[in-house]
Design an enzyme around this catalytic site. Structure first.
Site, PDB file in Angstrom:
ATOM      1  N   ASP A  37       0.849  -1.194   0.000  1.00 17.75           N
ATOM      2  CA  ASP A  37       0.000   0.000   0.000  1.00 17.75           C
ATOM      3  C   ASP A  37       0.885   1.246   0.000  1.00 17.75           C
ATOM      4  O   ASP A  37       0.691   2.170  -0.800  1.00 17.75           O
ATOM      5  CB  ASP A  37      -0.893   0.054   1.250  1.00 17.75           C
ATOM      6  CG  ASP A  37      -1.900  -1.086   1.297  1.00 17.75           C
ATOM      7  OD1 ASP A  37      -1.471  -2.230   1.474  1.00 17.75           O
ATOM      8  OD2 ASP A  37      -3.107  -0.823   1.149  1.00 17.75           O
ATOM      9  N   GLN A 107       5.141  -8.725   1.882  1.00 10.28           N
ATOM     10  CA  GLN A 107       4.069  -8.497   0.885  1.00 10.28           C
ATOM     11  C   GLN A 107       4.694  -8.257  -0.493  1.00 10.28           C
ATOM     12  O   GLN A 107       5.918  -8.098  -0.597  1.00 10.28           O
ATOM     13  CB  GLN A 107       3.238  -7.269   1.296  1.00 10.28           C
ATOM     14  CG  GLN A 107       1.925  -7.612   1.955  1.00 10.28           C
ATOM     15  CD  GLN A 107       0.986  -6.427   2.064  1.00 10.28           C
ATOM     16  OE1 GLN A 107       1.422  -5.291   2.124  1.00 10.28           O
ATOM     17  NE2 GLN A 107      -0.302  -6.693   2.098  1.00 10.28           N
ATOM     18  N   GLY A 172      -0.938 -10.458  -0.793  1.00  6.31           N
ATOM     19  CA  GLY A 172      -1.704  -9.236  -1.050  1.00  6.31           C
ATOM     20  C   GLY A 172      -3.123  -9.547  -1.498  1.00  6.31           C
ATOM     21  O   GLY A 172      -3.986  -8.691  -1.482  1.00  6.31           O
ATOM     22  N   ASP A 174      -5.435 -11.545  -0.057  1.00  5.26           N
ATOM     23  CA  ASP A 174      -5.545 -12.305   1.185  1.00  5.26           C
ATOM     24  C   ASP A 174      -6.596 -13.417   1.178  1.00  5.26           C
ATOM     25  O   ASP A 174      -6.393 -14.469   1.748  1.00  5.26           O
ATOM     26  CB  ASP A 174      -5.873 -11.360   2.344  1.00  5.26           C
ATOM     27  CG  ASP A 174      -4.818 -10.278   2.535  1.00  5.26           C
ATOM     28  OD1 ASP A 174      -4.142  -9.919   1.549  1.00  5.26           O
ATOM     29  OD2 ASP A 174      -4.680  -9.788   3.654  1.00  5.26           O
ATOM     30  N   TRP A 366     -11.585 -10.364  -2.553  1.00  6.84           N
ATOM     31  CA  TRP A 366     -10.657 -11.120  -3.406  1.00  6.84           C
ATOM     32  C   TRP A 366     -11.282 -12.328  -4.128  1.00  6.84           C
ATOM     33  O   TRP A 366     -10.564 -13.117  -4.730  1.00  6.84           O
ATOM     34  CB  TRP A 366      -9.417 -11.598  -2.609  1.00  6.84           C
ATOM     35  CG  TRP A 366      -8.456 -10.479  -2.397  1.00  6.84           C
ATOM     36  CD1 TRP A 366      -8.122  -9.868  -1.225  1.00  6.84           C
ATOM     37  CD2 TRP A 366      -7.699  -9.799  -3.406  1.00  6.84           C
ATOM     38  NE1 TRP A 366      -7.227  -8.847  -1.440  1.00  6.84           N
ATOM     39  CE2 TRP A 366      -6.944  -8.791  -2.770  1.00  6.84           C
ATOM     40  CE3 TRP A 366      -7.583  -9.934  -4.800  1.00  6.84           C
ATOM     41  CZ2 TRP A 366      -6.092  -7.930  -3.459  1.00  6.84           C
ATOM     42  CZ3 TRP A 366      -6.734  -9.074  -5.485  1.00  6.84           C
ATOM     43  CH2 TRP A 366      -5.997  -8.092  -4.814  1.00  6.84           C
ATOM     44  N   GLU A 409     -12.249   0.246  -1.687  1.00  7.54           N
ATOM     45  CA  GLU A 409     -11.216  -0.792  -1.649  1.00  7.54           C
ATOM     46  C   GLU A 409     -11.380  -1.752  -2.833  1.00  7.54           C
ATOM     47  O   GLU A 409     -10.401  -2.149  -3.466  1.00  7.54           O
ATOM     48  CB  GLU A 409     -11.316  -1.530  -0.311  1.00  7.54           C
ATOM     49  CG  GLU A 409     -10.182  -2.489  -0.033  1.00  7.54           C
ATOM     50  CD  GLU A 409     -10.313  -3.171   1.330  1.00  7.54           C
ATOM     51  OE1 GLU A 409     -11.297  -2.897   2.046  1.00  7.54           O
ATOM     52  OE2 GLU A 409      -9.428  -3.981   1.664  1.00  7.54           O
TER      53      GLU A 409
HETATM   54  C1  GLC Z   1      -5.974  -6.205   2.501  1.00 13.94           C
HETATM   55  C2  GLC Z   1      -5.441  -6.540   1.123  1.00 13.94           C
HETATM   56  C3  GLC Z   1      -3.944  -6.283   1.095  1.00 13.94           C
HETATM   57  C4  GLC Z   1      -3.682  -4.871   1.553  1.00 13.94           C
HETATM   58  C5  GLC Z   1      -4.301  -4.605   2.928  1.00 13.94           C
HETATM   59  C6  GLC Z   1      -4.240  -3.144   3.357  1.00 13.94           C
HETATM   60  O1  GLC Z   1      -5.474  -7.051   3.465  1.00 13.94           O
HETATM   61  O2  GLC Z   1      -5.728  -7.843   0.771  1.00 13.94           O
HETATM   62  O3  GLC Z   1      -3.455  -6.485  -0.197  1.00 13.94           O
HETATM   63  O4  GLC Z   1      -2.318  -4.628   1.604  1.00 13.94           O
HETATM   64  O5  GLC Z   1      -5.655  -4.914   2.881  1.00 13.94           O
HETATM   65  O6  GLC Z   1      -4.875  -2.353   2.411  1.00 13.94           O
END
Ligand code: GLC
Length: 445
Positions: A37, A107, A172, A174, A366, A409
């Site tokens: 991020d 990550q 990333g 998740d 996701w 998001e």
């Molecule tokens: C969620 C996403 C991840 C991201 C995090 C913070 O966990 O899957 O990719 O870095 O949120 O935004």
């Protein structure tokens, strides 16, 4: 909304989430600093506040572990309604750990790529920013080099140098159905007590299901019992996966790191050796010709993971796909309305999972929604292979989604409604880049 209005709204989101030296991904749901991020946010910041972008990256790299890992979460004091809390990881006082409170995972290593891209922004800016960029580069380069070295060695389970992930959170992505089979094989035992906060600020049907979340906690518990020791983790973690997106991001970042080394007059042979090794093994490991897809590889099951997720397009971004593979990916999958193209049950590109996958779910985290950073990454890949129209469609849809539903998001691909957190930082950051780049290419609508 015109360009100026969207730009000022996107900048306002980054200011809103600005915690001083880092930017929260979103104020309520993610109140700390996250690795990729921050890299993407820094790139957005570079478009209007280069010094603040440098601060973002310095703050991330300050948390680097002594062994080279750049962690996935860096905790700030103050926010206590986040699970897992810093002490849950048991990473304090590890000899190879961080001087700061962090998670024990990493990550996707997109940072070197972002830093190289920031050079172009700096060069377009006032001449005064150029020497500062060079000094900044000199400062961060050794950190990038040790992180990449750690990824290619401490996470190399099979001698290929393709890093392994120990936990879905490292990908990333998740909660992707990519991890379903590997997680199903795990029976969580003696789970430590925990309290979720993630489904308080966001609707539960847009968040992971309870059995998956228990496995996320179980894996974290297993790793902390192994004291985050690199060798023990590779030998004993029940989840061990080589991921197409992660390896593609790393390869592209290795290319960018080599370019940064040249700019600084540093040696490149070590980075070149990683690049060559990856080029040699990548297609053999991930390309599955019967399906015309790049598939993740489960090292514990010794088999490809048979799930068609949009990470399959990431090798284009890394320049790792042959032209023939790239053409198959686009013709058979990207343009296929049963999978990724608008038509059957979707209006917007690019669903995170093919619509005909059993694990597809249009609003769940996701499992189907569109993510802005995936569109941005895959658009770059498509351009690299001369699929300019397809790349434009991803940028067009990302901007249309943000215009319609704000900087969310993720988004429901059927109607573009927003899901997950509101005022999400990397969506805003990448909007700034998409607007700037598009206005250079087009007539400036
Ligand atoms: C969620 C996403 C991840 C991201 C995090 C913070 O966990 O899957 O990719 O870095 O949120 O935004």
């Amino acid at each position: 909304m015109n360009k100026l209005e969207m730009t000022s709204r996107a900048q306002a989101v980054l200011r809103l989430n600005d915690a001083g030296e880092f930017t929260k991904p979103s104020a309520l749901q993610y109140p700390h600093q996250w690795n990729w991020d921050s890299a993407l946010i820094a790139f957005g910041l570079a478009h209007f506040d280069l010094p603040r972008a440098y601060t973002e990256i310095r703050s991330l790299l300050r948390a680097q572990w002594r062994d080279g890992m750049v962690p996935h979460i860096i905790y700030s004091a103050g926010s206590t309604d986040y699970f897992p809390p810093p002490e849950f990881w048991q990473t304090a006082n590890l000899p190879h750990g961080s001087p700061l409170p962090t998670s024990g995972l990493t990550q996707p290593p997109i940072l070197a790529t972002v830093i190289r891209m920031m050079g172009n922004v700096a060069r377009l800016g006032s001449p005064a920013t150029q020497p500062t960029y060079h000094e900044f580069l000199r400062e961060v380069f050794p950190h990038l080099l040790t992180w990449h070295r750690w990824l290619h060695s401490a996470r190399d389970a099979d001698g290929t140098g393709l890093p392994c992930l120990l936990h879905p959170w490292e990908s990333g992505m998740d909660n992707s159905p990519l991890w379903a089979n590997a997680l199903d094989r795990i029976t969580p035992r003696d789970l430590p007590p925990f309290k979720r906060y993630d489904a308080i600020h966001v609707a539960p049907d847009e968040r992971p299901l309870a059995p998956d979340y228990e496995r996320f906690v179980y894996l974290t518990d297993r790793a902390r019992q192994l004291h985050w020791d690199a060798r023990a983790l590779l030998e004993q973690m029940p989840f061990l996966v080589q991921d197409v997106l992660f390896c593609s991001i790393l390869h592209r970042a290795d290319e960018d790191l080599a370019a940064l080394a040249v700019e600084l007059g540093e040696a490149t042979h070590e980075i070149e050796s990683w690049l060559q090794r990856t080029r040699k093994v990548f297609n053999e490991r991930f390309w599955v010709d019967e399906r015309g897809l790049y598939l993740d590889y489960d090292l514990r099951a010794r088999a490809p993971i048979p799930v068609n997720a949009n990470a399959t397009f990431a090798p284009l971004y890394a320049g790792l796909a042959s032209p023939a593979h790239a053409t198959r990916l686009v013709k058979e999958h990207f343009d296929n309305p049963a999978e990724y193209a608008p038509g059957v049950n979707s209006k917007f590109r690019l669903p995170s999972v093919a619509k005909n996958e059993p694990g597809y779910s249009a609003r769940r985290y996701w499992c189907g929604p569109v993510w802005i950073q995936m569109n941005w990454i895959i658009a770059q890949g498509l351009r690299r292979y001369w699929f300019a129209t397809e790349a434009d469609s991803l940028i067009h849809d990302a901007l249309a989604l943000m215009e319609q539903s704000g900087f969310r998001e993720y988004y429901d691909p059927r109607d573009g409604s927003g899901c997950g957190s509101q005022d999400f930082s990397w969506s805003a950051a990448l909007a700034l880049d998409m607007i700037a780049t598009r206005s250079e290419d087009s007539s400036g609508d």
